[in-house]
Motif scaffolding. Structure first.
Motif, mmCIF file in Angstrom:
data_model
loop_
_atom_site.group_PDB
_atom_site.id
_atom_site.type_symbol
_atom_site.label_atom_id
_atom_site.label_comp_id
_atom_site.label_asym_id
_atom_site.label_seq_id
_atom_site.Cartn_x
_atom_site.Cartn_y
_atom_site.Cartn_z
ATOM 1 N N GLN A 32 31.241 47.531 27.615
ATOM 2 C CA GLN A 32 30.958 48.329 28.926
ATOM 3 C C GLN A 32 30.440 47.927 30.421
ATOM 4 N N THR A 33 30.602 46.140 30.449
ATOM 5 C CA THR A 33 30.327 45.303 31.032
ATOM 6 C C THR A 33 30.982 43.998 31.046
ATOM 7 N N ILE A 34 30.903 44.206 32.761
ATOM 8 C CA ILE A 34 32.166 42.890 33.274
ATOM 9 C C ILE A 34 30.938 41.776 33.571
ATOM 10 N N ILE A 35 30.947 40.746 33.448
ATOM 11 C CA ILE A 35 30.175 39.853 33.710
ATOM 12 C C ILE A 35 31.012 38.583 34.493
ATOM 13 N N ILE A 36 29.739 38.370 35.689
ATOM 14 C CA ILE A 36 30.427 37.191 36.522
ATOM 15 C C ILE A 36 29.252 35.790 37.191
ATOM 16 N N ASN A 37 30.537 34.932 36.794
ATOM 17 C CA ASN A 37 29.837 33.596 36.743
ATOM 18 C C ASN A 37 30.167 32.701 37.302
ATOM 19 N N GLY A 38 30.248 31.595 37.145
ATOM 20 C CA GLY A 38 30.677 30.181 37.897
ATOM 21 C C GLY A 38 29.805 28.921 37.837
ATOM 22 N N VAL A 39 30.320 28.649 38.793
ATOM 23 C CA VAL A 39 30.094 26.504 38.716
ATOM 24 C C VAL A 39 29.152 26.281 39.347
ATOM 25 N N VAL B 89 28.155 46.122 36.355
ATOM 26 C CA VAL B 89 28.816 44.214 36.650
ATOM 27 C C VAL B 89 27.453 43.356 36.462
ATOM 28 N N SER B 90 27.192 42.518 35.971
ATOM 29 C CA SER B 90 26.248 41.781 35.624
ATOM 30 C C SER B 90 26.621 40.126 36.037
ATOM 31 N N ASP B 91 26.182 39.608 37.160
ATOM 32 C CA ASP B 91 25.828 38.863 38.360
ATOM 33 C C ASP B 91 25.367 37.530 37.476
ATOM 34 N N GLU B 92 25.685 37.172 36.836
ATOM 35 C CA GLU B 92 24.833 36.202 36.478
ATOM 36 C C GLU B 92 25.089 34.541 36.440
ATOM 37 N N ILE B 93 25.425 34.196 38.185
ATOM 38 C CA ILE B 93 25.432 32.938 38.816
ATOM 39 C C ILE B 93 24.007 32.175 38.472
ATOM 40 N N TYR B 94 23.219 32.531 38.605
ATOM 41 C CA TYR B 94 22.553 31.701 38.625
ATOM 42 C C TYR B 94 21.397 31.679 37.055
ATOM 43 N N GLU B 95 22.268 31.723 36.230
ATOM 44 C CA GLU B 95 21.246 31.821 34.889
ATOM 45 C C GLU B 95 20.484 30.326 33.833
ATOM 46 N N ALA C 7 24.881 42.025 27.769
ATOM 47 C CA ALA C 7 26.990 42.445 27.142
ATOM 48 C C ALA C 7 26.133 41.741 25.669
ATOM 49 N N THR C 8 24.451 40.830 25.715
ATOM 50 C CA THR C 8 24.309 40.909 24.077
ATOM 51 C C THR C 8 23.723 41.539 23.743
ATOM 52 N N LEU C 9 22.881 42.725 24.350
ATOM 53 C CA LEU C 9 22.197 43.535 23.748
ATOM 54 C C LEU C 9 22.774 44.617 22.570
ATOM 55 N N SER C 10 24.325 45.142 23.118
ATOM 56 C CA SER C 10 24.638 45.474 22.255
ATOM 57 C C SER C 10 25.786 45.619 22.155
ATOM 58 N N ASP D 103 36.421 44.149 29.417
ATOM 59 C CA ASP D 103 37.449 44.590 29.220
ATOM 60 C C ASP D 103 38.890 44.213 29.671
ATOM 61 N N SER D 104 39.822 43.675 28.666
ATOM 62 C CA SER D 104 40.678 42.846 28.959
ATOM 63 C C SER D 104 41.660 44.029 29.897
ATOM 64 N N THR D 105 41.645 45.563 30.616
ATOM 65 C CA THR D 105 42.690 45.885 31.055
ATOM 66 C C THR D 105 41.602 45.600 31.914
ATOM 67 N N ILE D 106 40.409 45.539 32.444
ATOM 68 C CA ILE D 106 40.029 45.218 33.937
ATOM 69 C C ILE D 106 40.566 43.610 33.838
ATOM 70 N N ILE D 107 40.380 42.742 33.181
ATOM 71 C CA ILE D 107 41.366 41.484 33.860
ATOM 72 C C ILE D 107 42.557 41.172 34.576
ATOM 73 N N LYS D 108 43.117 41.966 33.089
ATOM 74 C CA LYS D 108 44.092 42.043 33.651
ATOM 75 C C LYS D 108 44.674 41.991 34.951
ATOM 76 N N ALA D 109 44.261 43.793 35.378
ATOM 77 C CA ALA D 109 44.645 43.963 36.785
ATOM 78 C C ALA D 109 44.444 42.998 37.613
ATOM 79 N N MET D 110 42.838 42.262 37.615
ATOM 80 C CA MET D 110 41.999 41.848 38.480
ATOM 81 C C MET D 110 43.226 40.416 38.757
ATOM 82 N N THR D 111 43.811 40.244 36.875
ATOM 83 C CA THR D 111 44.632 38.652 37.297
ATOM 84 C C THR D 111 46.486 38.757 37.815
#
Length: 394
Positions: free
Chosen positions: A228-235, A200-206, A219-222, A252-260
């Motif tokens: 294997q990564t879920i990126i969390i971000n926002g404005v 779970v990669s929280d990148e809100i301060y990127e 998520a950019t490394l391979s 991952d689309s399966t996780i995103i579908k469940a969240m939706t």
């Protein structure tokens, strides 16, 4: 009526007492300087505000898809391509009511009772609570100050059990402002892949990274790590839109579908008007983002040097975000207090400066000072802290 166990297990925020007391003092007419802010002190850029007004005038005030407007997902997809050379499809993104809601929803859909989530300390206060609310178990691993508050591969590996489901990486970090390098992330990522642990990669301060430091998404490394990564971000932080409540998760689309699906039964959808504002944030001019970052960096460089002159305060210089996280244990000892929390309370009582005790972040020897306020107020606050300490150790 007896409350649900999931609520009674929550840890009260240690910041609330300080925040409430500071407000009470201010309401009573005292000159209180608050350094607890977790949001930029700049207004939302004008072109974003105008986009929201335009959307309202055009009648864009109805329900939207639960996972967010297609146009906003497209803007997020373009943002990933431009900033990080990452490719996502629309079904791999969910727009939420802030990044906090994205994290809450994620843990709700991936955790079963007893599943463990590894959380490095110091941590953002809500991570352990999200895990507990999903009936999971937070496993806290100390990011040592000598290692810039970051956990090592050896520590990560030692914390893994058969119940480990995920690990949280927050870079740049709240509260420390520290950043994991590509090499550090790769080492952690290889362990996560070996043990099939979701990252779970929280990148809100990127966008708030200073000097020669750079933000790297794991998520950019391979391709394997991206999967294997879920990126969390926002404005919220990047575009000073904390109150608009727009964040997102990508992966991952399966996780995103469940969240939706879960979001459709909880929030229905993110606010329509805020989504149109977020589209403007990502597709419009980015100069306000750069100007805000420049202002934060100037404040950091000035205030850091002044803070280091205060007896008993030691601080690793932050690389990003907008917080200083000094170790104040020696200051507490010099001033005659049993712990840092007592020092923080006395500082508010005697000098009317509100800072946040590190105990709320899993680091009781530290304090968090936000520099998301004017340089004038920051310098006044640091001068008061210095005066407080010098009076105590006369």
């Amino acid at each position: 009526m007896e409350l649900a166990n999931r609520v009674s297990s929550l840890t009260p925020s240690t910041t609330l007492e300080i925040t409430a007391k500071a407000k009470a003092l201010k309401d009573a007419g005292h000159d209180v300087i608050g350094l607890g802010a977790g949001e930029p002190d700049f207004n939302t850029p004008q072109h974003i505000i105008e986009a929201a007004v335009k959307a309202m005038n055009e009648g864009q005030t109805k329900y939207t898809p639960s996972g967010g407007l297609v146009a906003l997902k497209d803007a997020i997809i373009e943002k990933f391509k431009k900033d990080q050379n990452l490719t996502y499809a629309g079904n791999e993104i969910i727009v939420c009511v802030g990044a906090k809601h994205a994290l809450y929803t994620l843990f709700q859909v991936i955790l079963n009772q007893g599943d463990e989530v590894i959380i490095p300390t110091p941590y953002w206060v809500s991570y352990p609570e999200f895990v507990k609310l999903a009936e999971g178990t937070p496993v806290l691993v100390e990011g040592k100050e000598a290692n810039d508050f970051k956990i090592t591969p050896e520590q990560f590996k030692a914390a893994i059990t058969p119940k480990t489901k995920a690990v949280v990486i927050n870079s740049p970090s709240n509260p420390t402002g520290m950043i994991y390098t590509a090499e550090e992330l790769k080492a952690l990522g290889e362990i996560a892949l070996e043990h099939n642990i979701l990252i779970v990669s929280d990148e809100i301060y990127e966008k708030l990274v200073y000097g020669d430091n750079v933000h790297v998404s794991i998520a950019t490394l391979s391709p394997e790590l991206k999967k294997q990564t879920i990126i969390i971000n926002g404005v919220s932080k990047s575009h000073s839109m904390t109150g608009w409540r727009i964040g997102y998760a990508a992966g991952d689309s399966t996780i995103i579908k469940a969240m939706t699906n879960l979001a459709s039964h909880s929030t229905s959808n993110p606010t329509s008007i805020s989504q149109y504002a977020a589209i403007a944030a990502y597709t419009g001019p980015q100069e306000p983002v750069h100007e805000m970052k420049k202002a934060f960096e100037e404040r950091l460089n000035k205030i850091y040097e002044q803070l280091m002159e205060i007896p008993g305060f030691q601080c690793v210089k932050p690389q990003g975000a907008f917080y200083l996280f000094p170790n104040a244990s020696e200051a507490a000892r010099l001033a005659g207090y049993d712990d840092v929390d007592s020092l923080v309370k006395a500082l508010l009582d005697e000098e009317k400066v509100a800072i946040i005790p590190g105990s709320g972040f899993g680091a009781p020897e530290n304090v968090r000072l936000s520099y998301a306020t004017s340089l004038d107020l920051l310098e006044k606050a640091v001068a008061r802290i210095k005066r407080f300490m010098e009076n105590k150790i006369k």
